[in-house]
Design a protein around this motif. Structure first.
Motif, PDB file in Angstrom:
ATOM      1  N   SER A 119       0.932  -1.227   0.129  1.00  0.00           N
ATOM      2  CA  SER A 119      -0.051  -0.565  -0.084  1.00  0.00           C
ATOM      3  C   SER A 119       1.154   1.413   0.158  1.00  0.00           C
ATOM      4  O   SER A 119       0.640   2.061   0.225  1.00  0.00           O
ATOM      5  N   ARG A 157       6.133 -10.722  13.214  1.00  0.00           N
ATOM      6  CA  ARG A 157       5.973  -8.665  12.518  1.00  0.00           C
ATOM      7  C   ARG A 157       7.326  -8.435  11.804  1.00  0.00           C
ATOM      8  O   ARG A 157       7.717  -8.638  12.340  1.00  0.00           O
ATOM      9  N   TRP A 216       7.012   0.583   8.002  1.00  0.00           N
ATOM     10  CA  TRP A 216       5.512  -0.085   7.431  1.00  0.00           C
ATOM     11  C   TRP A 216       5.976  -1.233   8.260  1.00  0.00           C
ATOM     12  O   TRP A 216       6.975  -1.725   7.983  1.00  0.00           O
ATOM     13  N   TYR A 265       3.929  -5.265   8.239  1.00  0.00           N
ATOM     14  CA  TYR A 265       3.111  -6.121   7.626  1.00  0.00           C
ATOM     15  C   TYR A 265       2.380  -7.569   8.641  1.00  0.00           C
ATOM     16  O   TYR A 265       2.574  -7.603   9.686  1.00  0.00           O
ATOM     17  N   ASN A 266       1.024  -6.766   7.961  1.00  0.00           N
ATOM     18  CA  ASN A 266       0.211  -8.174   9.051  1.00  0.00           C
ATOM     19  C   ASN A 266      -0.193  -9.294   8.499  1.00  0.00           C
ATOM     20  O   ASN A 266      -1.227  -8.587   7.148  1.00  0.00           O
ATOM     21  N   THR A 306      -1.754  -7.439   4.556  1.00  0.00           N
ATOM     22  CA  THR A 306      -1.831  -5.926   4.267  1.00  0.00           C
ATOM     23  C   THR A 306      -1.272  -5.235   4.947  1.00  0.00           C
ATOM     24  O   THR A 306      -0.167  -5.692   6.102  1.00  0.00           O
ATOM     25  N   TRP A 307      -0.530  -4.050   5.073  1.00  0.00           N
ATOM     26  CA  TRP A 307       0.285  -3.697   5.286  1.00  0.00           C
ATOM     27  C   TRP A 307       0.173  -2.055   5.558  1.00  0.00           C
ATOM     28  O   TRP A 307      -0.570  -1.713   6.074  1.00  0.00           O
ATOM     29  N   SER A 308       0.394  -1.831   7.491  1.00  0.00           N
ATOM     30  CA  SER A 308       0.541  -0.754   7.661  1.00  0.00           C
ATOM     31  C   SER A 308       1.637   0.262   8.351  1.00  0.00           C
ATOM     32  O   SER A 308       2.686   0.137   8.811  1.00  0.00           O
ATOM     33  N   GLN A 309       0.627   1.461   7.781  1.00  0.00           N
ATOM     34  CA  GLN A 309       2.203   3.007   7.946  1.00  0.00           C
ATOM     35  C   GLN A 309       2.894   2.973   9.703  1.00  0.00           C
ATOM     36  O   GLN A 309       1.210   2.952  10.422  1.00  0.00           O
ATOM     37  N   LYS A 310       3.522   3.292   9.589  1.00  0.00           N
ATOM     38  CA  LYS A 310       3.817   3.941  10.976  1.00  0.00           C
ATOM     39  C   LYS A 310       4.453   5.163  10.841  1.00  0.00           C
ATOM     40  O   LYS A 310       4.425   5.776  10.118  1.00  0.00           O
ATOM     41  N   ASP A 344       6.305   4.079  18.619  1.00  0.00           N
ATOM     42  CA  ASP A 344       5.990   3.706  17.049  1.00  0.00           C
ATOM     43  C   ASP A 344       7.169   5.842  16.755  1.00  0.00           C
ATOM     44  O   ASP A 344       6.590   6.537  16.381  1.00  0.00           O
TER      45      ASP A 344
END
Length: 609
Positions: free
Chosen positions: A197, A212, A229, A231-232, A237-241, A303
């Motif tokens: 993403s 993770r 990022w 990975y989930n 999906t990828w979540s942004q940090k 984070d």
């Protein structure tokens, strides 16, 4: 004697008559023919034409370990087509004026003698049968049995359908032999997953923390990134940090954007409810493809980057015991008669522990970083790569956060947090080979590194196992995983992952490596899309299905292992307990061999062993 001959003659005549009557009874067609002969000896129009004589030469199974991916929006295993290829050959003796209309195979997973239009039977059509050659002597063809059930027995036989002069089907000839085949278990396949993403890129820096996977930076052309990022695996999906911005820590003066570096995870044990894991991002290249010595650390719990409060030394004061290699009067390291470093313990007076990470001893990129865990406390290392002068780095450096101290007056402060931990060009290293952009993986208790540009010249196809000599406090590198196939191409900037699983009752522990480039950086040549593995249980190399099912060629991809419980049935796949998967994502390459244009990638592919 005459009487005996007479009675034998009567017996033979009687037997022949009985045989003819029995043949009439069992074969009505013959009965009609005899009747027609008796009624009109000159008329033969009702006599059946002789069946064409066709002898089947062979029927071979070409491939039973095959299936392909139908790309669709769902990208699930139901989009797979399991198929088997059969090769058939018919030797033609006499077609009796007929022509060959259709060839193919009929098959069933229930009927042991399958026939066209039979119950539970299916046939290959013209789309799935290819005539390879045809003459007046023979015909050979290849048939594909599609949409099969995985891990299932099938009964197969080939056939030829003939046609008359009006092109009507008039006869079917089957192979006399039925071949039993078993469709493959679901495995050795690449399944396309959701695209990343974030923007396309190569040479991103990744690190696995438990289940993770964190990914930082990367580049696309001359643009470098500073985003993080994670990975989930549960929803692919990828979540942004947080994005790293300068000013997070006044001691950090380097650039925030980078690629082509390495990272390791440092677990910080504070109070139980506030335990943290710091990611150390080490080296890499910055704008202008310049190596950097700067170290970024990132708090996964909070984070944020390079914050003094997250550093494990935050708030520490007082004297610290410090063990280092002894120096002579000229500040040269001292060794004993056996070549072992002579260590000394001193006490350092500090007013405040350094709440940031000291720079690496040299700027470095294309490097690796790893953790040795079979020691009293985990030990962290960085090594290999190239420095800012383009020289191969043959030295490994060891990191000890407890020695990351604030003491500007100490004369050899680089020996505080970063200590030299062996030189692979020495006898202790045993290889004498420096590597740039190699692959490396933690494989159980092993640390494996290999391939890459070599200090010996060209590209390497060797692999080494890294170990730590706790007594001498040095890294040792030894050749491992011998028997590399001749057709394994030397490469650099490849991707890898490690999987441990059980399939069909057989345990496997495998290191996988694939893709990469076949030329030195700055030159030109071919990219790769192959995938190889070394099985530690069987101590041998093997070749797996090409990356993305022979679709994409690339370098600079990111590889990692994950687990997933969706999409497949264990009975179908043969998997028993572990849902082990490998993933390749990102990179730089092209779609197929004939495509010259290269692009930065953001697609993700998952390998099911």
């Amino acid at each position: 004697m005459k009487k005996l001959i007479y009675f034998l003659s009567i017996a033979l005549i009687f037997a022949a008559a009985c045989s003819e009557e029995e043949d009439k009874f069992q074969n009505p067609e013959n009965q009609d023919t005899v009747k027609n002969k008796q009624e009109n000896q000159d008329t033969i129009k009702n006599k059946p034409e002789p069946k064409p004589k066709i002898l089947i030469g062979k029927q071979d199974v070409l491939d039973t370990n095959t299936y392909r991916v139908f790309q669709s929006s769902s990208k699930r295993i139901t989009d797979l087509d399991c198929y088997i290829e059969i090769s058939s050959q018919f030797e033609i003796l006499d077609l009796n004026g007929k022509n060959i209309r259709t060839v193919g195979c009929v098959y069933s997973n229930k009927e042991k003698s399958p026939v066209i239009d039979g119950s539970n039977c299916e046939t290959t059509n013209s789309n799935h049968t290819e005539i390879k050659s045809q003459s007046d002597k023979e015909i050979t063809f290849k048939s594909g049995l599609h949409n099969l059930d995985f891990n299932t027995d099938y009964y197969v036989r080939s056939y030829v359908i003939l046609e008359d002069e009006n092109h009507n089907p008039c006869d079917t000839v089957y192979n006399q032999n039925v071949t039993k085949v078993h469709s493959t278990s679901l495995g050795d396949i690449w399944i396309q997953r959701n695209d990343a993403s974030f923007s396309s890129r190569m040479d991103a820096i990744s690190c696995t923390v438990g289940e993770r996977v964190y990914l930082y930076g990367g580049r696309a052309g001359s643009s470098y990134f500073n985003d993080m990022w994670v990975y989930n695996k549960d929803n692919d999906t990828w979540s942004q940090k947080a994005t790293f911005e300068l000013g997070s820590n006044p001691h950090y003066t380097g650039t925030e954007c980078r690629s082509n570096g390495a990272a390791f995870a440092y677990i910080v044990y504070k109070q139980k409810e506030t335990n943290d894991t710091l990611l150390y991002i080490l080296g890499g290249e910055i704008e202008g493809k310049k190596p950097t010595e700067k170290v970024i650390f990132y708090s996964t719990a909070n984070d944020r980057y390079c914050d003094e409060q997250d550093h494990p030394n935050y708030g520490k004061k007082g004297p610290y015991p410090y063990k280092r290699q002894k120096l002579d009067e000229n500040n040269n390291p001292v060794y004993d008669d056996n070549g072992q470093p002579v260590m000394e313990e001193i006490e350092i007076q500090v007013t405040l522990a350094r709440p940031y990470v000291e720079d690496l001893p040299v700027p470095i990129c294309g490097n690796i970083a790893f953790v040795i865990t079979n020691t009293v406390v985990p030990i962290y290392f960085v090594g290999f790569g190239k420095d800012d002068l383009g020289n191969f780095v043959s030295t490994f450096y060891q990191y000890n956060v407890n020695y990351d101290l604030e003491n500007p007056d100490y004369p050899d402060r680089h020996y505080l947090s970063w200590q030299k931990a062996g030189d692979i060009s020495s006898d202790r290293g045993k290889t004498g080979e420096g590597l740039y952009q190699p692959v490396y993986e933690v494989c159980g208790s092993r640390i494996i590194v290999g391939t890459g540009e070599s200090s010996k010249g060209g590209l390497s196809k060797s692999f080494y196992q890294i170990s730590y000599n706790a007594n001498a406090r040095v890294i040792e590198v030894e050749t491992t995983m011998s028997g590399i196939p001749e057709n394994f191409a030397a490469r650099a900037n490849a991707a890898s992952f490690y999987l441990k699983y059980t399939k069909n009752g057989e345990p496997h522990e495998r290191f996988y490596v694939g893709t990469g480039r076949t030329y030195e950086e700055g030159s030109s040549g071919e990219l790769l899309n192959d995938l190889w593995y070394y099985d530690f249980s069987q101590e041998k190399w093997g070749v797996a299905r090409d990356f993305s099912n022979s679709t994409f060629y690339r370098e600079g991809a990111t590889g990692f292992a994950t687990t997933r419980k969706d999409d497949f049935d264990k009975e179908v796949s043969g998997m028993l307990t572990e849902e082990a998967r490998g993933i390749f994502t990102l990179g730089y390459g092209y779609h197929n061999e004939s495509t010259a244009e290269k692009n930065y990638c953001k697609d993700s592919w998952e390998y099911l062993p």
